[in-house]
Design an enzyme around this catalytic site. Sequence first.
Site, PDB file in Angstrom:
ATOM      1  N   TYR A 193      36.402  93.281 -82.907  1.00  0.00           N
ATOM      2  CA  TYR A 193      35.949  94.702 -82.953  1.00  0.00           C
ATOM      3  C   TYR A 193      36.201  95.383 -84.111  1.00  0.00           C
ATOM      4  O   TYR A 193      37.336  95.067 -84.720  1.00  0.00           O
ATOM      5  CB  TYR A 193      36.596  95.455 -81.726  1.00  0.00           C
ATOM      6  CG  TYR A 193      36.144  97.110 -81.734  1.00  0.00           C
ATOM      7  CD1 TYR A 193      35.439  97.693 -81.020  1.00  0.00           C
ATOM      8  CD2 TYR A 193      37.016  97.726 -82.446  1.00  0.00           C
ATOM      9  CE1 TYR A 193      35.113  98.964 -80.945  1.00  0.00           C
ATOM     10  CE2 TYR A 193      36.554  99.299 -82.642  1.00  0.00           C
ATOM     11  CZ  TYR A 193      35.724  99.840 -82.001  1.00  0.00           C
ATOM     12  OH  TYR A 193      35.648 101.075 -82.039  1.00  0.00           O
TER      13      TYR A 193
ATOM     14  N   GLU B 222      30.245 101.568 -85.956  1.00  0.00           N
ATOM     15  CA  GLU B 222      31.057 100.529 -84.902  1.00  0.00           C
ATOM     16  C   GLU B 222      30.347  99.588 -84.786  1.00  0.00           C
ATOM     17  O   GLU B 222      29.241  99.220 -84.345  1.00  0.00           O
ATOM     18  CB  GLU B 222      31.362 101.385 -83.703  1.00  0.00           C
ATOM     19  CG  GLU B 222      32.147 100.400 -82.531  1.00  0.00           C
ATOM     20  CD  GLU B 222      32.198 101.240 -81.171  1.00  0.00           C
ATOM     21  OE1 GLU B 222      31.055 101.527 -80.619  1.00  0.00           O
ATOM     22  OE2 GLU B 222      33.284 101.392 -80.787  1.00  0.00           O
TER      23      GLU B 222
END
Length: 396
Positions: free
Chosen positions: A118, A206
């Site tokens: 992530y 993101e």
Amino acid sequence: MNIHEYQGKSILQVYGVPVQEGFIAENAEQAKVVAEELQKKFGTEIFVIKAQIHAGGRGKGGGVKIARSPAEAADVASRMIGMTLVTHQTGPAGKIVHKVLVAQDVYYKGESDIREFYMSILLDRKKAKYVIMYSTEGGMDIEEVADKNPGAIFTEEIDPGVGLQDFQLRTIAFNLGLKGKAFKEMLSFVKGMWDAYISSDASLMEINPLLKTSDDRILAVDCKVTLDDNSLFRHPELAAMRDLNEEDPTEVEATDNNLNYVKLDGDVGCMVNGAGLAMATMDLIQLSGGRPANFLDVGGGANARTVESGFRIILKDPNVKAILVNIFGGIVRCDRVAAGIVEAYKTIGNISVPVIVRLQGTNADEAKELIEASGLKVIAATTFTDAAAKVRNALN
Ligand code: GDP
Ligand code: MN
């Protein structure tokens, strides 16, 4: 402003960030054509069809599907386009899929050696710094990781005056447990992502999952980008990425009329000038037992036309049972707002919900005369508490 995954990936590519390659399709035929294109260009054999909506959680909601041939890609796309996709981020109403991204499968050669990370870059307003947040636990919601395994989340703070430093890149690659080629690729990945973030005036970028493939390539598999609305004027190519399908139609109409409108789920419509007074008015409605149906700031230059479009927008919401107009005339002249109210009643026709009007300040007396002379059944209020009581009465 939010943009789609495929648009975010196109920004990343400009800065040399490797992404899961793919092309956009708006119908089944296009899906077949672009799948064949992927086949030719990259030797792709397995395809991933990804619904393009402004919401995450598509994987779990059925918005990410595998196809094993261009014909199957077309078939999957035909079923996905037009469907209403419900994910935990869309709310129960879901979102209609208008486009799909036909991409190459990057989870090749089995599951071994593949790792999902992530990574996001965001702004920490309190610290006045940028933050790169990253984790070894990619592919799932970061909120869930924060909840169950907070130790797996790392952060790297970046001083805006200094920028991202090389040692920080190495810290990130090290903390992610990478070695050799993958380590080096991660350095340039993060550097490129940082450049993309800063150059596009994004407030959030993101990547989840950020993939390490079985052959040690580092790729963005997903990409979520929020751009700073206030910077769009200097990025016409990014401003053009706006997708009106993804926005609340009433909010779009409001923006077109220079009104600052946010839809809420209560029953009292409010029209106010100035954001501060608008917030106070919403509190007032809440305190008097109602719930605001919207935030609407008609701005400092409110005139008959803006007031009329404000009324139209508020009345589009079927939940609205009463409207409170709360205007303080400083630069705004109350008589102009009153003229707008009279005009709105005339042109919109049957406004059946009670309208409580509080006009105070510059030319308030003239405004009162205008409204009285019009014979309209608006309820005049003088003080804040008076307005609150009248809203309460109107609801009962
Ligand atoms: P999100 O669910 O909206 O965040 O969409 P993502 O783009 O993150 O995709 C969701 C999931 O689909 C990922 O976490 C992967 O598990 C899976 N996925 C995405 N791309 C591929 C691919 O190329 N091959 C395979 N097998 N799975 C993929
Ligand atoms: Mn994702």
